[in-house]
Design a protein around this motif. Structure first.
Motif, PDB file in Angstrom:
ATOM      1  N   ALA A 135       0.830  -1.212   0.000  1.00 32.52           N
ATOM      2  CA  ALA A 135       0.000   0.000   0.000  1.00 32.52           C
ATOM      3  C   ALA A 135       0.860   1.255   0.000  1.00 32.52           C
ATOM      4  N   GLY A 136       2.012   1.177  -0.653  1.00 32.82           N
ATOM      5  CA  GLY A 136       2.946   2.295  -0.658  1.00 32.82           C
ATOM      6  C   GLY A 136       2.613   3.354  -1.693  1.00 32.82           C
ATOM      7  N   PRO A 137       3.421   4.401  -1.733  1.00 29.57           N
ATOM      8  CA  PRO A 137       3.184   5.494  -2.682  1.00 29.57           C
ATOM      9  C   PRO A 137       3.470   5.067  -4.117  1.00 29.57           C
ATOM     10  N   ALA A 138       2.974   5.854  -5.056  1.00 32.04           N
ATOM     11  CA  ALA A 138       3.134   5.550  -6.471  1.00 32.04           C
ATOM     12  C   ALA A 138       4.609   5.523  -6.862  1.00 32.04           C
ATOM     13  N   GLY A 139       4.964   4.530  -7.674  1.00 32.38           N
ATOM     14  CA  GLY A 139       6.305   4.463  -8.227  1.00 32.38           C
ATOM     15  C   GLY A 139       7.389   4.011  -7.279  1.00 32.38           C
ATOM     16  N   VAL A 140       7.007   3.381  -6.166  1.00 32.91           N
ATOM     17  CA  VAL A 140       7.995   2.917  -5.186  1.00 32.91           C
ATOM     18  C   VAL A 140       7.874   1.399  -5.045  1.00 32.91           C
ATOM     19  N   GLN A 141       8.950   0.683  -5.364  1.00 33.55           N
ATOM     20  CA  GLN A 141       8.945  -0.766  -5.213  1.00 33.55           C
ATOM     21  C   GLN A 141       9.237  -1.128  -3.758  1.00 33.55           C
ATOM     22  N   LEU A 142       8.339  -1.878  -3.168  1.00 33.13           N
ATOM     23  CA  LEU A 142       8.477  -2.294  -1.778  1.00 33.13           C
ATOM     24  C   LEU A 142       8.984  -3.719  -1.648  1.00 33.13           C
ATOM     25  N   LEU A 143       8.760  -4.516  -2.677  1.00 33.88           N
ATOM     26  CA  LEU A 143       9.066  -5.935  -2.592  1.00 33.88           C
ATOM     27  C   LEU A 143       9.621  -6.441  -3.912  1.00 33.88           C
ATOM     28  N   ALA A 144      10.840  -6.971  -3.880  1.00 25.31           N
ATOM     29  CA  ALA A 144      11.433  -7.573  -5.071  1.00 25.31           C
ATOM     30  C   ALA A 144      10.843  -8.962  -5.307  1.00 25.31           C
TER      31      ALA A 144
END
Length: 286
Positions: free
Chosen positions: A195-204
């Motif tokens: 549920a992060g901000p747009a354009g940010v990868q949280l999980l590879a």
């Protein structure tokens, strides 16, 4: 009698998106006000409720939006405090689409889990933002064991405490600065929502691929790079690495259905307050 929706938005410009959806959902006229502060609410609400008799007030409703959940909650409180006796109208509370998006995402995860998440282990990445907190709260309400992540320990602890108080339970918080720290959490989790901000990868992809315990993964970010590498924005239960995956557009279809259904429901009676819980129940029934 015309169906009138009063749109109250704390941002300087009221959301065009919310106004257009309201028309598509059946409102005859949307009266949009931007830059609304706490002191403005009673006058605007009284202007809406005193123009029609109590029997006709179901044809008037409020939509409270804006980009800030905290500022929106102040407007919601002010609106409810402005009502008295039969002089009240129904309210939809959905700042930045957070309630409708969270509800749709959780419905997708619940269905992927077989319709029941009681006792399931749910991980909400970036769980301190508007969508993350609402989704975590809804999962807690449904009986899941919930953990949220945040880059900031103090921020995460505060969000977890607020969630527990609001949704009547206990939420654990984990500090996670990057995807490399996620493997241990993913070995614990059965359901994952980014549920992060747009354009940010949280999980590879390497962090979640091959995790045998995962039952479903979902991501509400539609802007590349997506929050979870290896899924697509259009995924709607699509198997990825052998796991049902849901992307922002796959979730978004149900979000839009729920948003329009909620607007339509406002005009059925004059005493509804549709917040996260009520919107979830509505989305789950669609």
């Amino acid at each position: 009698m015309r169906k009138l929706l009063l749109q109250l938005d704390a941002d300087p410009l009221p959301s065009a998106f919310d106004r257009i959806v309201a028309y598509d959902a059946g409102a005859d006229e949307v009266l949009s006000y931007g830059g609304v502060g706490d002191a403005d609410v009673p006058g605007l609400v009284h202007g809406a409720i005193f123009t029609r008799g109590p029997k006709d007030l179901k044809n008037t409703a409020l939509f409270i939006g804006g980009s800030s959940m905290a500022r929106g909650e102040l407007l919601l409180h002010g609106a409810k405090e402005s009502f008295f006796g039969p002089f009240r109208v129904s309210i939809l509370f959905d700042p930045n689409g957070s309630n409708t998006t969270a509800a749709a995402a959780v419905v997708k995860l619940v269905r992927a889990a077989g319709g029941d998440v009681r006792g399931r282990r749910a991980l909400v990445l970036a769980g301190t933002g508007p969508v993350g907190t609402r989704a975590a709260g809804l999962l807690l309400r449904l009986g899941a064991e919930v953990r949220i992540t945040s880059r900031n320990a103090a921020h995460g602890a505060a969000a977890a405490q607020q969630l527990g108080a609001r949704f009547k339970g206990t939420v654990a918080h984990v500090t996670m600065a990057g995807s490399a720290e996620a493997r241990g959490l993913l070995a614990w989790a059965e359901l994952v929502l980014a549920a992060g901000p747009a354009g940010v990868q949280l999980l590879a992809r390497s962090a979640w691929a091959g995790q045998a315990g995962l039952k479903a993964v979902a991501d509400v970010n539609a802007v590349p790079p997506l929050g979870i590498e290896g899924i697509e924005a259009t995924d709607n239960g699509t198997p990825r690495e052998g796991i049902p995956a849901f992307g922002a557009l796959g979730i978004g279809g149900l979000k839009m259905e729920a948003h329009k259904a909620a607007i339509a429901q406002l005009f059925e009676r004059n005493d509804l307050v549709l917040d996260a819980e009520e919107i979830y129940d509505l989305a789950a029934a669609l």
